[in-house]
Write an enzyme that holds these catalytic residues in place. Structure first.
Site, short mmCIF file in Angstrom:
data_model
loop_
_atom_site.label_atom_id
_atom_site.label_comp_id
_atom_site.label_asym_id
_atom_site.label_seq_id
_atom_site.Cartn_x
_atom_site.Cartn_y
_atom_site.Cartn_z
N CYS A 30 0.85 -1.13 0.06
CA CYS A 30 -0.03 0.12 0.00
C CYS A 30 0.76 1.34 -0.10
O CYS A 30 0.66 2.17 -0.82
CB CYS A 30 -0.82 -0.06 1.18
SG CYS A 30 -1.78 1.51 1.47
N ALA A 32 -5.00 -5.42 -14.49
CA ALA A 32 -6.04 -5.06 -13.21
C ALA A 32 -7.12 -5.98 -12.74
O ALA A 32 -7.97 -5.53 -12.73
CB ALA A 32 -6.23 -3.66 -13.06
N HIS A 80 -22.11 26.25 4.99
CA HIS A 80 -22.21 26.74 3.71
C HIS A 80 -21.31 27.85 3.23
O HIS A 80 -20.97 28.82 3.90
CB HIS A 80 -23.82 27.43 3.32
CG HIS A 80 -23.96 28.20 2.19
ND1 HIS A 80 -24.51 27.45 0.92
CD2 HIS A 80 -23.88 29.49 1.79
CE1 HIS A 80 -24.46 28.52 0.06
NE2 HIS A 80 -24.23 29.66 0.38
N GLY A 121 -7.49 -8.08 -10.31
CA GLY A 121 -7.75 -8.66 -9.19
C GLY A 121 -6.36 -8.87 -8.57
O GLY A 121 -5.35 -8.91 -9.04
#
Length: 467
Positions: A43, A270, A446, A272
């Site tokens: 990671c 890609a 806001h 898995g």
């Protein structure tokens, strides 16, 4: 090594392993961690962190090319690929060094080498140069060895023309065209990065839609957004074979049986991941392995006494934060901490850092209906939000799903700018078992993108204000 006996030993120093080590030390357990490559695991070194550095580059590049829309001038915008990659690697190195600091700070003994279980709490270590230091012993052992990219027959990566995520992160030259096989988070993030920087990108997905783990409505909107950017998308399509010398020709087969060939300079696989379960001696210890992953219970216990497993090696969702949470609950259960709960996977948020971003937590609409719930569903578009308009980021949607009977939040799904940051508000709400009444009573500042979260809730109950 100065010590060989520990209360807790962890094999693997990724986001599951090193977090478990820190928590173990905090709870007074004498802790060691064994790592064969890099602190921080895949990671930190080759996944989550360096890819986000690359995607930040592409995000800025996209914004600079639209500078005129904001009254700015940025002529002849270009990129230096070597420096793009260099920055990504520096980010990874910095954080890996940070993990080393955390291990030292928390008095976790770091052992470099490859581990193998010998039974009765013993672990044999083989050093990186082949040396064999003394075995270590621990009352509790956690397997946190992670996972690696999955391959398929005829689609084996060669590191030159056919890449895994590792080669895709450190290209020597920028490919003018790419075929990306798989449209989960990893595939879509690379598609977004390379397309934004100018490559012709084709995504091939065997299932009937991209981002198949996401809500179908969000998936469909994401497909339209990526198609507008020029990404070619082939769903319901498999890749039968790849061949080539200087470029790659892929043979595609549609679900109806028709075939076609497309050619690109490079292919990224890609499709898995599979758990790193080999060479650990798991079978000898009676640990069950299914579909390439270790079988555990809700407390991350394997079938062998004193042996646990966490993170990608135990299966989906394959996410760093899920691994970290499993590490924490596993160690706290070992230490006898009160109030520890097994992981509820519906509370694990999922994020895809493409442009636009995709994020979700909880049940999809389809899954919620299949579970028998009567639903109230709210939607609010980015195009109706003042902050999104000011940012020039009006593409996107916030979708919320509630149980009509109890008002419980079942799921939330976002597509658009900063979706990966916004989703945590819903993740906290879901963990707290929030109802629509509490969310409606919450005050959203806001002008912010977060106002769309509140408006989506209002919409689910017929009270929306700004559409």
């Amino acid at each position: 090594m100065t010590e060989t006996r520990f209360d807790l030993a962890i094999i693997g120093a990724g986001p599951g392993g090193y977090v478990a080590a820190i928590r173990g030390s905090q709870l007074g357990l004498k802790t060691a961690i064994v790592e064969r490559e890099h602190l921080g695991g895949i990671c930190l070194n080759w996944g989550c962190i360096p890819t986000k550095a690359l995607l930040r580059t592409s995000e800025l590049y996209r914004q600079m090319r639209h500078a005129a829309e904001f009254g700015l001038a940025a002529d002849n915008v270009r990129f230096d690929l070597a420096k793009v990659v260099e920055r990504s690697r520096k980010v990874a190195d910095r954080l890996s060094n940070g993990v080393a600091y955390l291990m030292k700070k928390n008095k976790v003994q770091v052992i470099s080498g490859t581990a193998r279980l010998k039974g009765e709490g013993r672990i044999a270590i083989t050093g990186k140069t082949g040396e064999a230091p003394p075995d270590i012993e621990a009352k509790h052992i956690i397997i946190a060895t992670g996972a690696r990219a999955r391959t398929a027959p005829g689609l084996e990566p060669d590191g030159r023309l056919i890449w895994t995520y590792k080669e895709a992160m450190v290209p020597q030259s920028f490919p003018k065209s790419l075929i990306i096989v798989g449209s989960g988070a990893i595939g879509i993030e690379f598609a977004s990065f390379y397309r934004t920087l100018g490559a012709e990108v084709t995504v091939v997905e065997i299932l009937d839609r991209i981002l198949p783990a996401e809500d179908a409505e969000i998936s469909a909107l994401a497909r339209k957004a990526f198609a507008r950017q020029g990404i070619a998308i082939n769903t319901g399509t498999s890749v039968e074979r790849l061949k080539g010398a200087d470029s790659v020709t892929a043979t595609l087969r549609k679900s109806g049986g028709a075939t076609e060939e497309i050619t690109a300079e490079r292919v990224i696989l890609a499709i898995g991941i599979t758990g790193n379960v080999e060479g650990l001696g798991l079978e000898e210890q009676g640990v069950a392995i299914e579909k390439g992953h270790i079988v555990v219970d809700g407390w991350c216990r394997t079938g062998a006494p004193g042996l646990y497993a966490i993170g990608d090696v135990v299966g989906p969702p394959w996410l760093a934060h899920k691994a970290s949470h499993e590490g924490l609950l596993c160690v706290e259960k070992i230490a006898g901490v009160d109030g520890v709960h097994p992981l509820d996977k519906t509370n694990v948020p999922s994020c895809t850092y493409s442009s636009p971003q995709v994020a979700s937590v909880g049940l999809t609409e389809e899954a919620a209906r299949a579970a028998g719930y009567t639903l109230k569903i709210g939607r609010f578009p980015y195009s109706a939000n003042g902050k999104a308009i000011a940012l020039g980021e009006t593409e996107g949607l916030v979708k919320t799903i509630f149980d009509a009977q109890s008002g419980a939040l079942l799921g939330a799904h976002l597509l658009g700018a900063e979706a990966t940051e916004l989703i945590q508000g819903f993740a906290v709400a879901k963990t707290l078992e929030t109802t629509e009444a509490e969310l409606i009573a919450s005050i959203f500042p806001h002008p912010t993108l977060s106002e769309m979260m509140g408006e989506s809730v209002l919409d689910a109950f017929g009270r929306v204000l700004h559409i």
